[in-house]
Design a protein around this motif. Sequence first.
Motif, PDB file in Angstrom:
ATOM      1  N   VAL A 144       0.819  -1.202   0.000  1.00  0.00           N
ATOM      2  CA  VAL A 144       0.000   0.000   0.000  1.00  0.00           C
ATOM      3  C   VAL A 144       0.864   1.268   0.000  1.00  0.00           C
ATOM      4  O   VAL A 144       1.851   1.367   0.707  1.00  0.00           O
ATOM      5  CB  VAL A 144      -0.994  -0.009   1.183  1.00  0.00           C
ATOM      6  N   GLY A 145       0.519   2.205  -0.883  1.00  0.00           N
ATOM      7  CA  GLY A 145       1.222   3.484  -0.969  1.00  0.00           C
ATOM      8  C   GLY A 145       2.418   3.499  -1.899  1.00  0.00           C
ATOM      9  O   GLY A 145       2.958   4.565  -2.196  1.00  0.00           O
ATOM     10  N   ARG A 146       2.868   2.349  -2.365  1.00  0.00           N
ATOM     11  CA  ARG A 146       4.025   2.287  -3.256  1.00  0.00           C
ATOM     12  C   ARG A 146       3.616   2.597  -4.687  1.00  0.00           C
ATOM     13  O   ARG A 146       2.475   2.435  -5.088  1.00  0.00           O
ATOM     14  CB  ARG A 146       4.669   0.891  -3.204  1.00  0.00           C
ATOM     15  N   THR A 147       4.582   3.049  -5.470  1.00  0.00           N
ATOM     16  CA  THR A 147       4.337   3.400  -6.864  1.00  0.00           C
ATOM     17  C   THR A 147       4.688   2.219  -7.756  1.00  0.00           C
ATOM     18  O   THR A 147       5.690   1.540  -7.536  1.00  0.00           O
ATOM     19  CB  THR A 147       5.178   4.624  -7.267  1.00  0.00           C
ATOM     20  N   ALA A 148       3.854   1.995  -8.764  1.00  0.00           N
ATOM     21  CA  ALA A 148       4.090   0.923  -9.728  1.00  0.00           C
ATOM     22  C   ALA A 148       3.876   1.482 -11.131  1.00  0.00           C
ATOM     23  O   ALA A 148       3.184   2.478 -11.319  1.00  0.00           O
ATOM     24  CB  ALA A 148       3.163  -0.254  -9.472  1.00  0.00           C
TER      25      ALA A 148
END
Length: 140
Positions: free
Chosen positions: A112-116
């Motif tokens: 959650v909250g990470r960029t992909a």
Amino acid sequence: MPVTVAGSLLTAVAWFVSLAGSVLTTGPAARTAVLATALASAWAGTRAAPRPIARRLPRERAASRSDFVGRLCVVRTGRVGADFGQAEVTAQDGSSAVVQIRSLTEEPGLTVGRTALIFDYDPDAECYLVAAFDPGALGD
């Protein structure tokens, strides 16, 4: 063309043709023909009016699911795997959408909250394929 504009144009053309016809004709038979001519002219004029304008306006391209491919998204679930995951992605027009995402490998960094990075769309599973992405790595 909006209905109110079409109605106004229809009324204006019919009024003008009937006014001109009533000035140019006399007798009940001629005036009846003017009424029929006014209605037919108004209908034809209203149908023909938007065509030249529509040719000059740019055509809007329909949004497709492939529009998100190549965009960054923010993971909104605790994990992303081959069978589960959601992310929020922002479209080019500024609107955002929550989409189903999948990762081909079990990457522990996709939380959650990470960029992909969305790199493909799978039409069979109706989900986007993503890979972990570190936006800070671009500045190096």
